[in-house]
Scaffold this motif. Structure first.
Motif, short mmCIF file in Angstrom:
data_model
loop_
_atom_site.label_atom_id
_atom_site.label_comp_id
_atom_site.label_asym_id
_atom_site.label_seq_id
_atom_site.Cartn_x
_atom_site.Cartn_y
_atom_site.Cartn_z
N ARG A 105 0.83 -1.21 0.00
CA ARG A 105 0.00 0.00 0.00
C ARG A 105 0.87 1.26 0.00
NH1 ARG A 105 -1.78 3.16 4.18
NH2 ARG A 105 -1.36 1.63 5.79
N LEU A 106 2.00 1.21 0.70
CA LEU A 106 2.91 2.36 0.79
C LEU A 106 3.84 2.47 -0.42
CD1 LEU A 106 3.94 2.06 4.56
CD2 LEU A 106 2.27 3.65 3.56
N GLY A 107 3.86 1.44 -1.25
CA GLY A 107 4.74 1.46 -2.42
C GLY A 107 6.21 1.29 -2.07
N LEU A 108 6.50 0.55 -0.99
CA LEU A 108 7.90 0.35 -0.58
C LEU A 108 8.56 -0.71 -1.45
CD1 LEU A 108 7.49 0.33 3.30
CD2 LEU A 108 8.18 2.23 1.82
N GLU A 109 9.79 -0.47 -1.79
CA GLU A 109 10.54 -1.43 -2.61
C GLU A 109 11.20 -2.46 -1.72
OE1 GLU A 109 13.18 0.26 -5.47
OE2 GLU A 109 11.76 1.84 -6.00
N ARG A 110 11.21 -3.69 -2.22
CA ARG A 110 11.93 -4.76 -1.53
C ARG A 110 13.39 -4.68 -1.90
NH1 ARG A 110 9.02 -10.56 -2.06
NH2 ARG A 110 7.18 -10.15 -0.78
N GLY A 111 14.22 -4.72 -0.88
CA GLY A 111 15.66 -4.72 -1.11
C GLY A 111 16.20 -6.13 -0.91
N GLU A 112 17.38 -6.19 -0.34
CA GLU A 112 18.07 -7.45 -0.08
C GLU A 112 17.24 -8.35 0.83
OE1 GLU A 112 22.06 -8.76 2.45
OE2 GLU A 112 21.62 -6.65 2.11
N ALA A 113 17.21 -9.64 0.51
CA ALA A 113 16.52 -10.63 1.35
C ALA A 113 17.35 -10.88 2.60
CB ALA A 113 16.31 -11.93 0.59
N VAL A 114 16.69 -10.98 3.74
CA VAL A 114 17.36 -11.26 5.02
C VAL A 114 16.55 -12.28 5.80
CG1 VAL A 114 18.48 -9.01 5.22
CG2 VAL A 114 16.20 -9.30 6.13
N GLY A 115 17.26 -13.08 6.59
CA GLY A 115 16.60 -14.03 7.48
C GLY A 115 16.13 -13.31 8.73
#
Length: 178
Positions: free
Chosen positions: A96-106
């Motif tokens: 909803r906020l339009g945030l981009e996914r960056g690096e995957a983290v555990g």
């Protein structure tokens, strides 16, 4: 033929309308009361001093601190969580906020291990306290609409808790007189 007097029919209609209006008002009052119990800080008030801005938050009935605020000028509901390393945002809210996914983290959560994605928030606001460029995580396995306000934001503030109230304070640099 009807045996009602002319005023009786109007009286019954008025009685039904009065009951309907009463039920409508009671429903609205109950809805607002319930919302204030779930989030007692829907419009956090700020206090300004010479070198800081302060927001006082009331605890809900369970001792949690929930407050309305904004991420990137969009409304959100925060749950303050000093045990969370970063601000954690449910996937649905991040979309909803339009945030981009960056690096995957555990991620290690109370429900076990999962995977999340790094992101940055341009701004985060509670009352008149505004933080810029805040580290956050998009947490796909995190249900609900509340954003966990973790230490990546809280460490920029001074906070104290007393008698069911949490005080957040953001210090501002002293301005020199010109």
């Amino acid at each position: 033929m009807s045996t009602q007097r002319p005023g009786q029919r109007i009286g019954r209609v008025m009685l039904v309308l009065a009951w309907g209006a009463g039920l409508l008002l009671a429903t609205r009052f109950f809805g607002e009361w319930q919302a204030s119990r779930e989030n007692p800080n829907q419009a956090p008030q700020s206090r300004h001093a010479e070198n800081y801005v302060e927001v006082q938050l009331a605890g809900d009935g369970r001792g949690h601190f929930i407050a309305s605020g904004q991420i990137n000028e969009q409304p959100v509901s925060f749950l303050l969580d000093t045990g969370a390393t970063d601000v954690a945002i449910p996937q649905s809210v991040a979309e909803r906020l339009g945030l981009e996914r960056g690096e995957a983290v555990g991620l290690m959560t109370a429900n076990g291990r999962s995977e999340g994605y790094r992101t940055r928030l341009r701004s985060l606001r509670i009352g008149d306290i505004v933080l810029q460029d805040v580290r956050a995580l998009v947490a796909p396995g995190f249900d609900g609409e509340r954003v966990l306000l973790g230490m990546s934001a809280l460490r920029q503030l001074e906070f104290t808790q007393r008698d069911g109230t949490l005080v957040l304070r953001r210090y501002t640099p002293n301005r020199t007189q010109e």
